[in-house]
Design an enzyme around this catalytic site. Sequence first.
Site, PDB file in Angstrom:
ATOM      1  N   TYR A 181       2.950  18.397  16.676  1.00  0.00           N
ATOM      2  CA  TYR A 181       4.097  17.728  16.061  1.00  0.00           C
ATOM      3  C   TYR A 181       4.023  16.264  16.481  1.00  0.00           C
ATOM      4  O   TYR A 181       4.190  15.938  17.652  1.00  0.00           O
ATOM      5  CB  TYR A 181       5.396  18.354  16.567  1.00  0.00           C
ATOM      6  CG  TYR A 181       6.628  17.963  15.786  1.00  0.00           C
ATOM      7  CD1 TYR A 181       7.096  18.745  14.742  1.00  0.00           C
ATOM      8  CD2 TYR A 181       7.333  16.796  16.085  1.00  0.00           C
ATOM      9  CE1 TYR A 181       8.222  18.393  14.014  1.00  0.00           C
ATOM     10  CE2 TYR A 181       8.457  16.437  15.356  1.00  0.00           C
ATOM     11  CZ  TYR A 181       8.901  17.235  14.329  1.00  0.00           C
ATOM     12  OH  TYR A 181      10.020  16.892  13.605  1.00  0.00           O
ATOM     13  N   TYR A 205      13.748  26.012  15.247  1.00  0.00           N
ATOM     14  CA  TYR A 205      14.266  24.683  15.598  1.00  0.00           C
ATOM     15  C   TYR A 205      15.204  24.745  16.802  1.00  0.00           C
ATOM     16  O   TYR A 205      15.513  23.735  17.394  1.00  0.00           O
ATOM     17  CB  TYR A 205      15.068  24.097  14.431  1.00  0.00           C
ATOM     18  CG  TYR A 205      14.272  23.664  13.228  1.00  0.00           C
ATOM     19  CD1 TYR A 205      12.905  23.806  13.153  1.00  0.00           C
ATOM     20  CD2 TYR A 205      14.929  23.085  12.146  1.00  0.00           C
ATOM     21  CE1 TYR A 205      12.206  23.391  12.038  1.00  0.00           C
ATOM     22  CE2 TYR A 205      14.233  22.665  11.025  1.00  0.00           C
ATOM     23  CZ  TYR A 205      12.869  22.825  10.968  1.00  0.00           C
ATOM     24  OH  TYR A 205      12.182  22.411   9.861  1.00  0.00           O
TER      25      TYR A 205
HETATM   26  C1  LIG Z   1      11.526  19.212   9.499  1.00  0.00           C
HETATM   27  S1  LIG Z   1      12.173  19.313   7.870  1.00  0.00           S
HETATM   28  C2  LIG Z   1      11.151  20.535   7.158  1.00  0.00           C
HETATM   29  C3  LIG Z   1      10.523  20.044   5.870  1.00  0.00           C
HETATM   30  C4  LIG Z   1      11.468  19.963   4.705  1.00  0.00           C
HETATM   31  N1  LIG Z   1      11.623  21.276   4.094  1.00  0.00           N
HETATM   32  C5  LIG Z   1      10.989  18.937   3.658  1.00  0.00           C
HETATM   33  O1  LIG Z   1      10.969  19.240   2.470  1.00  0.00           O
HETATM   34  O2  LIG Z   1      10.671  17.825   4.068  1.00  0.00           O
HETATM   35  C6  LIG Z   1      13.695  20.066   8.214  1.00  0.00           C
HETATM   36  C7  LIG Z   1      14.598  20.215   7.021  1.00  0.00           C
HETATM   37  O3  LIG Z   1      14.105  21.204   6.098  1.00  0.00           O
HETATM   38  C8  LIG Z   1      15.166  22.051   5.647  1.00  0.00           C
HETATM   39  N2  LIG Z   1      14.960  23.405   6.220  1.00  0.00           N
HETATM   40  C9  LIG Z   1      14.026  23.757   7.120  1.00  0.00           C
HETATM   41  N3  LIG Z   1      14.116  25.062   7.429  1.00  0.00           N
HETATM   42  C10 LIG Z   1      15.148  25.558   6.712  1.00  0.00           C
HETATM   43  C11 LIG Z   1      15.753  26.840   6.627  1.00  0.00           C
HETATM   44  N4  LIG Z   1      15.320  27.887   7.307  1.00  0.00           N
HETATM   45  N5  LIG Z   1      16.822  26.971   5.803  1.00  0.00           N
HETATM   46  C12 LIG Z   1      17.295  25.915   5.089  1.00  0.00           C
HETATM   47  N6  LIG Z   1      16.765  24.677   5.129  1.00  0.00           N
HETATM   48  C13 LIG Z   1      15.699  24.491   5.930  1.00  0.00           C
HETATM   49  C14 LIG Z   1      16.448  21.435   6.198  1.00  0.00           C
HETATM   50  O4  LIG Z   1      16.923  20.500   5.267  1.00  0.00           O
HETATM   51  C15 LIG Z   1      15.962  20.716   7.445  1.00  0.00           C
HETATM   52  O5  LIG Z   1      16.805  19.658   7.861  1.00  0.00           O
END
Ligand SMILES: C[S@@+](CC[C@H](N)C(=O)[O-])C[C@H]1O[C@@H](n2cnc3c(N)ncnc32)[C@H](O)[C@@H]1O
Length: 601
Positions: free
Chosen positions: A373, A467
């Site tokens: 990361y 997370y």
């Molecule tokens: C580190 S980013 C992961 C990548 C993200 N999905 C993207 O399109 O850039 C974290 C964000 O992804 C979404 N996310 C990640 N895991 C999720 C989950 N289990 N349920 C809902 N949203 C999720 C949330 O918006 C979160 O704040």
Amino acid sequence: MSGIIEIFESSIPCLSTIIELQEAVQREALAFSAETNKYLLYHTLKQVGASAAQRIVQKLVEQGEIEWDEDWEVEQILDCVVENGVDHYFIKWKGWSHKHNTWEPKENLGNCSALLDEFHAKNSGDAEQVRLWRKRKFSEIVDDEEDPLEAKRKRVDKIFKKLTSLKNKITPIQLVRLSSATTGKKPLYKGLISGKGKKIPKFLINYKLLNPKSKAYKEKKKEILAALKDWERELNSINTDPAPIDIENNVDLEGPPENFVYLNDYKPGEGIEIPDDPLVGCECEDCYSNKKSCCPSQCGAVFAYYKHKRVRVPRGTPIYECNKRCECGPDCPNRVVQQGRKFRVCIFRTANGRGWGVKAMQNIKQGSFVMEYVGEVITNEEAERRGKSYDASGRTYLFDLDYNDGDCPFTVDAAWYGNVSHFVNHSCDPNLEVFGVWINTLDPRLPRIALFARRDIEKGEELTFDYMMTGATYAQSPEAGGDVEVPVLQPMLIDKEDTVSETSDNQHGESEVSVSDSGDMPSLIEQCENVEEVDVKLKGKVDPESESNLVSIDVGRAKDFKEKEAGPPVLTKMKKSPRAPIDEYKIMCQCGAKNCRKYLF
Ligand SMILES: C[S@@+](CC[C@H](N)C(=O)[O-])C[C@H]1O[C@@H](n2cnc3c(N)ncnc32)[C@H](O)[C@@H]1O
């Protein structure tokens, strides 16, 4: 219940743009929660960019929608280049420090003719020289210190913060309308700019784009796929890991993310230095057979890997790899994370509204290193500042390098700069596990964050980590038959007389991890320059019951989860503002695990 929960229940098609979403919300007589409004507002500001956002604010002021006690006045024009046939000027904004200087195309400087004249008068020497000077490339004049993306992002953050603090709440749809009016780009909607109480205008929605069978959809899809292919090429040209990255979107019309810069290593933030000279290394002929004197042992930790380079210690255990001063070669079993990601992965569009995710493109065995990361390393104060706008936007990429006492000097922010891990989603039943790893940087506050396979992972499976990894201070050692509890050790905080050694062989004929007395071993940490800064108080023997034995790289601010109270945290991520009441920030978790905690943070 209100806001986003109702929106989920209303089944808005996933292709909805912000406008369509708002329209649907109004049609269903629903309302966005304050948080959703903030999220969309931030997203819209980011999309339109800092300069257009400034112009939109000016429009809102002219329309009497808001009062704004500072405006953007150009204080000085500092430089000029011609890029793609367009004059760009380097602007110092009045009331903003030089950090916020930006390059602006000439069209953005409508009422600055006096300053433009003054600038050109000052720089009108030899005509040929001026011509060459203006023809310099951006890449030739933007020095390393300067980060235009960062400056723009800071301006967007500042505008967002101010807009959300105003009495008159601005809706994202107001921004979208004004953005098409001010940028001159193809309008996203047709209709009146509505004031309060006025009828919402009719939107120009290309409904054909909602139908995957339509010609319009297919054409758009082609365009998006080409853009994604370009992005894939770009990422792979920067990526230094041995395995490539694929990109796939079989779900919607989302193209490459804007304003994301691919990185391979940490990028030190303002005022942060990441030392990378470890001062000492080992002299082992064969590190694996020499575990007792190799690097980990010198740091009071265990040798973390099996011969075939899979991790054999439980999560939370600090990992010390051989470094650039060591005499061993690249095949040394104690060089794993430093050799980069070896498994091919794919950034793919999830089908249930979680945006992008990452999946494995080949089978991965339990214990294998999967990816690191990385992102910008920023101070705690900067993370607090950024965290507020990220929290409000419902997205966060902040990973606290918090450890032991909950004090968090540094945070990794992968929002704008990062690698594949930027796209890894959360699961309450993840297949990846987080470890802090020290290699050439031995500062205890600056571990590298490595994700290892928690179990065997099949080709095609989405890669996830938790997370909010909390609680479990003991990991079961699968190699030891599944039931043996292994103490998780804390770097630097074990008694000098307690060093870690290997004892019995396991069923694979490889030694298990345990703790024993083994006399005085010179500590690598003691040889480090920053030894004064490291808490090396003697803590007595490593006590498996004691919290103080734990590496705790903290989830930071998701304090309100019961699980967190259940035990000390381990290397985890995702910051939330400590001041924010949790009710404001509930994001539904869509991981689908049986033991899902329901909320993301
Ligand atoms: C580190 S980013 C992961 C990548 C993200 N999905 C993207 O399109 O850039 C974290 C964000 O992804 C979404 N996310 C990640 N895991 C999720 C989950 N289990 N349920 C809902 N949203 C999720 C949330 O918006 C979160 O704040």
